[in-house]
Design an enzyme around this catalytic site. Structure first.
Site, PDB file in Angstrom:
ATOM      1  N   CYS A  84       0.836  -1.207   0.000  1.00 59.71           N
ATOM      2  CA  CYS A  84       0.000   0.000   0.000  1.00 59.71           C
ATOM      3  C   CYS A  84       0.872   1.258   0.000  1.00 59.71           C
ATOM      4  O   CYS A  84       1.532   1.562   0.997  1.00 59.71           O
ATOM      5  CB  CYS A  84      -0.911  -0.038   1.227  1.00 59.71           C
ATOM      6  SG  CYS A  84      -1.834   1.478   1.528  1.00 59.71           S
TER       7      CYS A  84
ATOM      8  N   CYS B 226       0.042   3.803   2.708  1.00 56.24           N
ATOM      9  CA  CYS B 226       0.484   3.281   4.017  1.00 56.24           C
ATOM     10  C   CYS B 226       1.960   3.592   4.229  1.00 56.24           C
ATOM     11  O   CYS B 226       2.367   4.030   5.311  1.00 56.24           O
ATOM     12  CB  CYS B 226       0.268   1.772   4.099  1.00 56.24           C
ATOM     13  SG  CYS B 226      -1.456   1.247   4.006  1.00 56.24           S
TER      14      CYS B 226
END
Length: 144
Positions: free
Chosen positions: A69, A72
């Protein structure tokens, strides 16, 4: 506040109890010697996650993330900066939702990154999306 404080070691899972007045003195885990209240972000597994959420007296904010991600990974240094700023107000941890998918299913996580703030064994609030440290700090302060 109460005389004693309970904290789960986010490194080994050991339950620890010490006087609240010693919180800022740098208490260490009785089993592994790791600092219980540091300014870093601890990586959790599913067992330590559940134990800390359920039993700890100090609020815990968890970053639910995955290595693939991009947002993230972008937010990780911001989350770490917020951990330093709020060192004695809450503990900061992260858990890899790809490695522990049962956590995502149980908590009904539909998107990452997602921050969940826990206090006294309960979920207090959620904050979704990549955020700067200032937003994370404001989120924690608002709900505690």
């Amino acid at each position: 506040m109460q005389d004693g404080i309970r904290l789960t070691c986010l490194s080994c899972g050991q339950a620890n109890r010490f006087p609240f007045t010693k919180l800022k003195a740098g208490p260490k885990c009785a089993k592994c010697g790791v600092m219980l209240v540091g300014d870093d972000v601890a990586a959790l597994n599913d067992l330590r996650h559940d134990k800390a959420v359920r039993a700890d007296d100090l609020p815990l904010i968890v970053d639910y993330w995955a290595p693939w991600c991009g947002p993230c990974r972008t937010m990780a240094p911001e989350f770490a900066a917020a951990a330093k700023a709020l060192r004695f107000l809450a503990r900061f941890a992260k858990i890899d939702t790809e490695q522990f998918p049962a956590i995502s299913q149980r908590l009904q996580i539909r998107g990452i990154p997602l921050l969940i703030l826990y206090a006294q064994g309960k979920e207090i609030a959620r904050l979704s999306g990549a955020r700067p440290a200032s937003d994370i700090e404001a989120f924690v302060r608002q709900h505690l």
